[in-house]
Design an enzyme around this catalytic site. Structure first.
Site, PDB file in Angstrom:
ATOM      1  N   GLU A  84       0.836  -1.196   0.000  1.00 55.32           N
ATOM      2  CA  GLU A  84       0.000   0.000   0.000  1.00 55.32           C
ATOM      3  C   GLU A  84       0.872   1.247   0.000  1.00 55.32           C
ATOM      4  O   GLU A  84       0.376   2.346   0.176  1.00 55.32           O
ATOM      5  CB  GLU A  84      -0.971  -0.006   1.186  1.00 55.32           C
ATOM      6  N   CYS A 108      -3.725  -2.966   4.367  1.00 49.53           N
ATOM      7  CA  CYS A 108      -2.835  -4.008   4.910  1.00 49.53           C
ATOM      8  C   CYS A 108      -3.300  -5.420   4.571  1.00 49.53           C
ATOM      9  O   CYS A 108      -2.654  -6.393   4.934  1.00 49.53           O
ATOM     10  CB  CYS A 108      -2.722  -3.859   6.426  1.00 49.53           C
ATOM     11  N   HIS A 116      -3.408  -9.331  12.236  1.00 47.84           N
ATOM     12  CA  HIS A 116      -2.750  -8.178  11.612  1.00 47.84           C
ATOM     13  C   HIS A 116      -2.225  -7.282  12.731  1.00 47.84           C
ATOM     14  O   HIS A 116      -2.924  -7.026  13.717  1.00 47.84           O
ATOM     15  CB  HIS A 116      -3.744  -7.408  10.720  1.00 47.84           C
TER      16      HIS A 116
HETATM   17  N1  COA Z   1       1.705   3.394  30.543  1.00 47.62           N
HETATM   18  C1  COA Z   1       1.029   2.358  30.018  1.00 47.62           C
HETATM   19  N2  COA Z   1       0.008   2.497  29.118  1.00 47.62           N
HETATM   20  C2  COA Z   1      -0.324   3.758  28.766  1.00 47.62           C
HETATM   21  C3  COA Z   1       0.336   4.881  29.303  1.00 47.62           C
HETATM   22  C4  COA Z   1       1.394   4.673  30.226  1.00 47.62           C
HETATM   23  N3  COA Z   1       2.058   5.680  30.752  1.00 47.62           N
HETATM   24  N4  COA Z   1      -0.231   5.989  28.763  1.00 47.62           N
HETATM   25  C5  COA Z   1      -1.214   5.572  27.927  1.00 47.62           C
HETATM   26  N5  COA Z   1      -1.266   4.222  27.928  1.00 47.62           N
HETATM   27  C6  COA Z   1      -2.177   3.354  27.158  1.00 47.62           C
HETATM   28  C7  COA Z   1      -3.594   3.903  27.065  1.00 47.62           C
HETATM   29  O1  COA Z   1      -4.332   3.595  28.216  1.00 47.62           O
HETATM   30  C8  COA Z   1      -4.097   3.176  25.831  1.00 47.62           C
HETATM   31  O2  COA Z   1      -4.457   1.866  26.173  1.00 47.62           O
HETATM   32  P1  COA Z   1      -5.886   1.275  25.687  1.00 47.62           P
HETATM   33  O3  COA Z   1      -5.808   1.247  24.176  1.00 47.62           O
HETATM   34  O4  COA Z   1      -5.930  -0.065  26.294  1.00 47.62           O
HETATM   35  O5  COA Z   1      -6.927   2.241  26.144  1.00 47.62           O
HETATM   36  C9  COA Z   1      -2.831   3.072  24.947  1.00 47.62           C
HETATM   37  O6  COA Z   1      -1.722   3.323  25.817  1.00 47.62           O
HETATM   38  C10 COA Z   1      -2.794   4.088  23.829  1.00 47.62           C
HETATM   39  O7  COA Z   1      -3.014   5.337  24.402  1.00 47.62           O
HETATM   40  P2  COA Z   1      -3.952   6.421  23.704  1.00 47.62           P
HETATM   41  O8  COA Z   1      -3.950   7.666  24.481  1.00 47.62           O
HETATM   42  O9  COA Z   1      -5.266   5.784  23.385  1.00 47.62           O
HETATM   43  O10 COA Z   1      -3.079   6.615  22.382  1.00 47.62           O
HETATM   44  P3  COA Z   1      -3.185   7.608  21.195  1.00 47.62           P
HETATM   45  O11 COA Z   1      -4.332   8.506  21.248  1.00 47.62           O
HETATM   46  O12 COA Z   1      -1.855   8.233  21.115  1.00 47.62           O
HETATM   47  O13 COA Z   1      -3.425   6.636  19.916  1.00 47.62           O
HETATM   48  C11 COA Z   1      -3.331   4.800  18.437  1.00 47.62           C
HETATM   49  C12 COA Z   1      -3.038   5.281  19.848  1.00 47.62           C
HETATM   50  C13 COA Z   1      -2.940   3.335  18.319  1.00 47.62           C
HETATM   51  C14 COA Z   1      -4.800   4.960  18.097  1.00 47.62           C
HETATM   52  C15 COA Z   1      -2.475   5.628  17.448  1.00 47.62           C
HETATM   53  O14 COA Z   1      -1.123   5.329  17.680  1.00 47.62           O
HETATM   54  C16 COA Z   1      -2.801   5.355  16.010  1.00 47.62           C
HETATM   55  O15 COA Z   1      -3.651   5.990  15.414  1.00 47.62           O
HETATM   56  N6  COA Z   1      -2.050   4.445  15.357  1.00 47.62           N
HETATM   57  C17 COA Z   1      -2.296   4.036  14.000  1.00 47.62           C
HETATM   58  C18 COA Z   1      -3.504   3.139  13.986  1.00 47.62           C
HETATM   59  C19 COA Z   1      -3.484   2.226  12.844  1.00 47.62           C
HETATM   60  O16 COA Z   1      -2.474   1.761  12.414  1.00 47.62           O
HETATM   61  N7  COA Z   1      -4.667   1.918  12.364  1.00 47.62           N
HETATM   62  C20 COA Z   1      -4.773   0.993  11.315  1.00 47.62           C
HETATM   63  C21 COA Z   1      -5.568  -0.137  11.864  1.00 47.62           C
HETATM   64  S1  COA Z   1      -5.170  -1.506  11.067  1.00 47.62           S
END
Ligand code: COA
Length: 389
Positions: free
Chosen positions: A80, A112, A234
């Protein structure tokens, strides 16, 4: 007749950024990355690497070992992060790998998911003519905007799988459960080099698709959950597998302890934690991780595969590990590849992030930097020029 994965090989760049470096720059607790999203490092390609050089590098050990490379009737290139809107990245890889002119080549795209489509098509071709083999290459560079929530889930990697009759590694069962739905959770318009993603929404759609694909699989007489020993999901980030597996177990009211549930996925995550997201390649690098890191002999064990591609298309299918699979793995080479990589600092990460993308048709020579077997040497008159190192 049994058809499936006869050989598997993967490649990732020599460079990686430890997510601790990114956490320090953004003043974020590193445990959010290490534990919260389950990623420790992310691969960054050198400026003279792209999906073609990585994909060809992944496939080279497979092609070299074949006594009759002319038995590869088809090369399916899943990506992709393609480098041309018209010409298949696979045709460049075909030339670098020295494959015969009698081999058909095509590129497949659906976020993906497309490597799974390629594998299913490959199985169908082999079932028609068992003497032919199909080379599937999945290769991607995952890039999100700087300072976005997706930034720590970048990465790069490629995997090559040889699909053949009477496979040496994993027999793929014919039944699949499918789910397709028009959604905008992750996409990349032609004018953008980085993906747009609604991260939280994409994880929701991923779980919804898992439920639908699993139910479709079961409705057609698919195996019950307890028949599976392992699950390859995935992996946009490794924590996603834990979320997905918990979702599936809950759906089936499975009575597994936390340790038993974790044991069904943990060995699939070892490489992806260090490579980062590799889009189409990620689930199959997860399979290599399972086969190469399983603590016991997993011959005859059943693996559930859940492939997801945003947009979205998802598929669940089953594969059985072939007895004696251990002797055909490339465990040492893969672990050496990861161990020998070079960690980069934040400034170098920013330099690597800005990869060459000239649009003026002038001659652009690219300095030699990759440690891989192939490189993008120049872009001249809008033509990409590749060479063996
Ligand atoms: N210690 C441990 N865990 C922690 C933490 C800390 N200090 N601070 C935050 N976390 C945890 C949160 O609780 C959360 O856990 P949960 O998902 O079980 O609720 C996790 O870390 C992620 O934190 P969050 O604030 O939700 O992250 P974010 O807003 O930065 O976004 C993603 C996370 C994954 C959504 C983001 O990285 C993203 O968009 N990635 C790309 C997604 C992708 O590839 N999508 C395609 C799907 S195939």
């Amino acid at each position: 007749m049994k058809v499936g994965i006869d050989d598997i090989s993967f490649y990732t760049s020599n460079y990686y950024l430890d997510l601790r470096t990114l956490a320090e720059v953004h003043n974020i607790d590193v445990e959010k990355y290490y534990v919260g999203i389950g990623q420790e490092q992310m691969g960054m390609p050198a400026p003279d690497e792209d999906v073609v050089t990585m994909g060809a590098a992944a496939a080279l050990p497979i092609v070299r070992q074949l006594e009759q490379p002319e038995s590869i009737s088809t090369l399916l290139f899943a990506t992709e992060s393609g480098i041309d809107q018209s010409k298949s990245a696979g045709v460049f890889a075909h030339q670098l790998l020295g494959l015969p002119a009698t081999c058909r080549v095509v590129e497949l795209k659906q976020a993906c998911y497309s490597a799974t489509a390629a594998i299913q098509m490959a199985c169908a071709l082999v079932a028609r003519q068992p003497q032919q083999r199909v080379l599937v290459i999945a290769s991607d560079i995952a890039r999100y905007d700087l300072d976005s929530s997706g930034e720590p889930t970048q990465g790069c990697g490629a995997v090559a799988l040889l699909i053949a009759a009477n496979p040496r590694l994993v027999e793929i069962e014919p039944l699949s459960g499918l789910h397709t739905e028009d959604v905008m959770d992750f996409w990349r318009p032609n004018y953008r080099s980085t993906a747009l993603v609604d991260g939280k929404y994409s994880t929701k759609i991923y779980l919804k698709s898992l439920k639908s694909a699993w139910q479709h699989y079961r409705q057609q007489g698919g195996r019950s959950l307890r028949e599976f020993a392992f699950f390859c999901y995935h992996l946009p980030f490794t924590r996603m597998a834990q979320k997905a597996h918990a979702h599936l177990l809950k759906l089936e009211s499975a009575e597994l302890t936390a340790a038993e549930a974790e044991a069904q996925i943990t060995d699939t995550l070892q490489y992806n934690k260090r490579i980062g997201n590799s889009y189409t390649a990620s689930m199959y690098i997860g399979l290599a991780s399972l086969l190469e890191n399983a603590r016991e002999d997993i011959s005859e064990k059943l693996i559930g595969f859940f492939s997801y591609g945003s947009g979205c298309v998802a598929e669940f299918y089953a594969g059985r590990v072939v007895p004696g699979y251990q002797q055909w793995l490339r465990k040492h080479e893969h672990q050496q590849l990861l161990a020998n990589r070079q960690q980069v600092d934040y400034q170098t990460y920013r330099r690597l992030y800005a990869y060459p993308n000239p649009v003026d048709g002038q001659e652009h020579n690219i300095a030699a930097e990759t440690t891989g077997p192939f490189r993008l040497a120049a872009i001249n008159q809008h033509k990409r020029i590749y060479q063996a190192v």
